[in-house]
Design an enzyme around this catalytic site. Sequence first.
Site, PDB file in Angstrom:
ATOM      1  N   LYS A   1      27.054   1.521 -14.703  1.00 31.25           N
ATOM      2  CA  LYS A   1      25.903   2.147 -13.857  1.00 31.25           C
ATOM      3  C   LYS A   1      26.527   3.501 -13.593  1.00 31.25           C
ATOM      4  O   LYS A   1      27.591   3.826 -13.687  1.00 31.25           O
ATOM      5  CB  LYS A   1      25.956   1.489 -12.385  1.00 31.25           C
ATOM      6  CG  LYS A   1      24.538   1.777 -12.140  1.00 31.25           C
ATOM      7  CD  LYS A   1      23.356   0.787 -12.544  1.00 31.25           C
ATOM      8  CE  LYS A   1      21.897   1.197 -11.884  1.00 31.25           C
ATOM      9  NZ  LYS A   1      21.177   0.121 -12.245  1.00 31.25           N
TER      10      LYS A   1
HETATM   11  P1  NAD Z   1      12.269   4.777  -7.588  1.00 31.39           P
HETATM   12  O1  NAD Z   1      13.164   6.045  -7.322  1.00 31.39           O
HETATM   13  O2  NAD Z   1      11.277   4.880  -8.686  1.00 31.39           O
HETATM   14  O3  NAD Z   1      11.438   4.182  -6.421  1.00 31.39           O
HETATM   15  C1  NAD Z   1      12.291   4.068  -5.039  1.00 31.39           C
HETATM   16  C2  NAD Z   1      11.212   3.765  -3.963  1.00 31.39           C
HETATM   17  O4  NAD Z   1      11.843   3.454  -2.825  1.00 31.39           O
HETATM   18  C3  NAD Z   1      10.351   4.951  -3.533  1.00 31.39           C
HETATM   19  O5  NAD Z   1       9.270   4.538  -3.626  1.00 31.39           O
HETATM   20  C4  NAD Z   1      11.387   5.458  -2.263  1.00 31.39           C
HETATM   21  O6  NAD Z   1      10.097   6.296  -1.603  1.00 31.39           O
HETATM   22  C5  NAD Z   1      11.421   4.030  -1.822  1.00 31.39           C
HETATM   23  N1  NAD Z   1      12.379   3.987  -0.563  1.00 31.39           N
HETATM   24  C6  NAD Z   1      13.790   4.601  -0.707  1.00 31.39           C
HETATM   25  N2  NAD Z   1      14.187   4.781   0.619  1.00 31.39           N
HETATM   26  C7  NAD Z   1      13.138   3.795   1.296  1.00 31.39           C
HETATM   27  C8  NAD Z   1      13.262   3.243   2.573  1.00 31.39           C
HETATM   28  N3  NAD Z   1      14.216   3.442   3.341  1.00 31.39           N
HETATM   29  N4  NAD Z   1      12.039   2.449   2.924  1.00 31.39           N
HETATM   30  C9  NAD Z   1      11.130   2.208   2.223  1.00 31.39           C
HETATM   31  N5  NAD Z   1      11.308   2.727   0.665  1.00 31.39           N
HETATM   32  C10 NAD Z   1      12.128   3.457   0.596  1.00 31.39           C
HETATM   33  O7  NAD Z   1      13.465   3.616  -7.942  1.00 31.39           O
HETATM   34  P2  NAD Z   1      13.160   2.366  -8.704  1.00 31.39           P
HETATM   35  O8  NAD Z   1      13.528   2.399 -10.173  1.00 31.39           O
HETATM   36  O9  NAD Z   1      12.041   1.619  -8.367  1.00 31.39           O
HETATM   37  O10 NAD Z   1      14.403   1.353  -8.011  1.00 31.39           O
HETATM   38  C11 NAD Z   1      14.181   0.685  -6.935  1.00 31.39           C
HETATM   39  C12 NAD Z   1      15.316  -0.437  -6.772  1.00 31.39           C
HETATM   40  O11 NAD Z   1      15.030  -1.339  -7.973  1.00 31.39           O
HETATM   41  C13 NAD Z   1      16.963   0.035  -6.925  1.00 31.39           C
HETATM   42  O12 NAD Z   1      17.579  -0.626  -6.146  1.00 31.39           O
HETATM   43  C14 NAD Z   1      17.022  -0.178  -8.533  1.00 31.39           C
HETATM   44  O13 NAD Z   1      18.345  -0.013  -8.623  1.00 31.39           O
HETATM   45  C15 NAD Z   1      16.343  -1.244  -8.652  1.00 31.39           C
HETATM   46  N6  NAD Z   1      15.918  -1.394 -10.186  1.00 31.39           N
HETATM   47  C16 NAD Z   1      15.181  -0.575 -10.886  1.00 31.39           C
HETATM   48  C17 NAD Z   1      15.075  -0.724 -11.989  1.00 31.39           C
HETATM   49  C18 NAD Z   1      14.312   0.142 -13.185  1.00 31.39           C
HETATM   50  O14 NAD Z   1      14.104  -0.241 -14.262  1.00 31.39           O
HETATM   51  N7  NAD Z   1      13.780   1.095 -12.558  1.00 31.39           N
HETATM   52  C19 NAD Z   1      15.490  -2.235 -12.814  1.00 31.39           C
HETATM   53  C20 NAD Z   1      16.248  -3.033 -11.825  1.00 31.39           C
HETATM   54  C21 NAD Z   1      16.442  -2.740 -10.608  1.00 31.39           C
END
Ligand code: NAD
Length: 428
Positions: A109
């Site tokens: 990561k």
């Molecule tokens: P992103 O940046 O696209 O979206 C994150 C979202 O969370 C945004 O809408 C943001 O406004 C919201 N957010 C942040 N803090 C918040 C809070 N305190 N309360 C409510 N909402 C809040 O990120 P993502 O890619 O969707 O990733 C989200 C999670 O999923 C992370 O933990 C990431 O590690 C995990 N993840 C992502 C992927 C991927 O392919 N993008 C794959 C596996 C896991």
Amino acid sequence: MSSEIIKHNPFQSMIDRFNIAADILNLDDSIRQKLQRPEKQITVNFSIVLDNGNVQNFEGYRVIHNTALGPSKGGIRYDTAVNIDEVKALAAWMTWKSAVTGIPFGGAKGGIICDPRKHSKTELEKITRAYTKALSDIFGPEKDVPAPDMGTGPDEMGWLMDEFSLLHGKPIHAVVTGKHLHSGGSLGRVEATGRGVSIISLLALEKLKIRPAKATAAIQGFGNVGLHSALFLYGKGVKIVAVSDVSEAFYNPDGLNIPELILYYNLNNKTIKGYPNSVAIKHEDLLLLEVDLLIPAAKEDVITQKNAGQIQAKIIVEGANGPVSSDADQILHEKNILVVPDILANAGGVTVSYFEWLQNSLLESWRIHQINTRLEDILEKGFDTVFRVAVKYNVTPRIAAYIIALKKVAETQSVKEFALEAPQYKQN
Ligand code: NAD
């Protein structure tokens, strides 16, 4: 540092679960120590010239947790809260995630301490290129393959691929996944994690004999994972009664119209702030709603021993990595809440990243039907295996997932590194 922060250190949460699984497997101490620590952990410092002419310095990280099963794979996060313990935990979860789903990758990561919303596109491009340059000897299609995470997406992955290719004097598409289609990306990658979360959610609902058309859900986070999970589940008839992003949380007991909300979000600078057809609620109350399905899809440690006792959802599907801290595990278990762990629930992303990497390496381009069918097969198999192992060892699905992953990585690691016989495990 306060004890509160230490308690909810995501790396510690990973280690707590690791130790439970390692004890059950009776894992040897040397292999335990090896697998608890990252193989490599790099801090980089670099600067860029901002649009206003000032120079700004940035700190970034890349942690390679383990490469026993294949090249390390894992996203890059842009966020002000990025820190080395978070990146270490996220890297280890990538190792376990690939092992649980049978993807031939190790875990890594990366992250940069920055607020992507405060930078122009030009500045984000400079930040991404500088980070890539600093890590150009670490990345590589057969070595370490980044992908998007919080705060990054296809643009950043495209810049990374371009910079890496320039540095090596030839196009190297397979160095990164999650790219735009025109940069060698895969069909289905953008929505893969959310699609996977919804596939897993439907399997979990089926386990509790709840029909999707009768189910209600609340989703925290409306970014890549939250938005696509909401859209797929809405398409299956699940009533999404609450969603949130960093700006606001909304509730509508009659169910939100998700396609309409996405349209609003796209026209509103990628935020749900101000969406009219619902009632604003406190952020923390979204997690406590009485729903069938709760999908935390934003960040780590949002469910801890502080609020776990008040959770009313029947099922938690961890869209985010590490949304439940280890001190909440027992409380949720005692409340009979079915928790599908991150290392299974959000593995759709790494699965389609693997498909993208394969297509790039083989100079192929797969059809969407082929991608989605294979994704579904892999996740269904992963889900069945985790629940079978949970029954066998009488543990939660989370510990079952760790048992599967640890066993697999430990066996490969022992044979590879120490030329030992694969470790023996207690038969229960
Ligand atoms: P992103 O940046 O696209 O979206 C994150 C979202 O969370 C945004 O809408 C943001 O406004 C919201 N957010 C942040 N803090 C918040 C809070 N305190 N309360 C409510 N909402 C809040 O990120 P993502 O890619 O969707 O990733 C989200 C999670 O999923 C992370 O933990 C990431 O590690 C995990 N993840 C992502 C992927 C991927 O392919 N993008 C794959 C596996 C896991």
